[in-house]
Write a protein that holds these residues in place. Sequence first.
Motif, short mmCIF file in Angstrom:
data_model
loop_
_atom_site.label_atom_id
_atom_site.label_comp_id
_atom_site.label_asym_id
_atom_site.label_seq_id
_atom_site.Cartn_x
_atom_site.Cartn_y
_atom_site.Cartn_z
N UNK A 54 0.88 -1.16 0.00
CA UNK A 54 0.00 0.00 0.00
C UNK A 54 0.93 1.22 0.00
N UNK A 55 1.44 1.58 -1.16
CA UNK A 55 2.48 2.60 -1.21
C UNK A 55 1.94 4.02 -1.14
N UNK A 56 2.81 4.95 -0.75
CA UNK A 56 2.54 6.37 -0.90
C UNK A 56 3.20 6.82 -2.20
N UNK A 57 3.78 8.00 -2.19
CA UNK A 57 4.45 8.48 -3.40
C UNK A 57 5.95 8.36 -3.28
N UNK A 58 6.65 9.07 -4.15
CA UNK A 58 8.11 9.18 -4.07
C UNK A 58 8.83 7.86 -4.11
N UNK A 59 9.64 7.57 -3.08
CA UNK A 59 10.46 6.35 -3.06
C UNK A 59 9.66 5.07 -3.21
#
Length: 225
Positions: free
Chosen positions: A30-35
């Motif tokens: 469940x990723x966020x943004x960026x890396x």
Amino acid sequence: MLPEGDDRVRLADRLAAALRQAGADTLFGLPGGGPNLDVVGAALAEGMRFVLAHGETASAIMASTYGRVSNQPGAVVVTRGPGAASVANGAAQATLDRFPLVVITDTVPSSQVERTPHQRVDQRAMMEPLTLTSVTLSDRTTNDDLERLVAEAMSWPSGAIHFDFDPSATVVSDVPVAATNPSVEPLVVDQARAAIAAARRPLVLVGFEAALWGTDLHSALERFG
């Protein structure tokens, strides 16, 4: 020096390559943004699929279970702060039940710690009691270290490995020496054979990890009759 975005992409590429080399074909999360998106993109580029979950704990349990039944390191990526805290229960399940899992968390970069209070928490301190190893991945982490760390999730006893993804970190985490599989003294093996041979109705209780030995286990039991 490469721009920070290039550092992230390069580290994500090396991490995905290490996972793929170890046999992983799926990344959950469940990723966020960026890396996080860099890691997902690198995994896709390596031929892995990405499975989006409804929550971090669920994604970790899905990943570790998939890793256990397919005999590969399960992999999960989540965002920093609340995301890392939420994945902790899934990491604990993997370690306590000996399921192979690699947990990848975004984190506040070391280069921005002094000016970024939002979602800043010591994620390694939180994950260390729940995992076999918790380390910070940076540009200074070698490919050999990455391979050894991923392999540790699959070594006996299996469990969760935690990576804090921070290309800007200047302190290199210690990479533990790979554990060796336990050995049994020949005398103990001989005694076990004698006990089984003397038994009228030998009953074998097989643990979950041993059950994954498959045909080798079946052949051994057939030899004992």
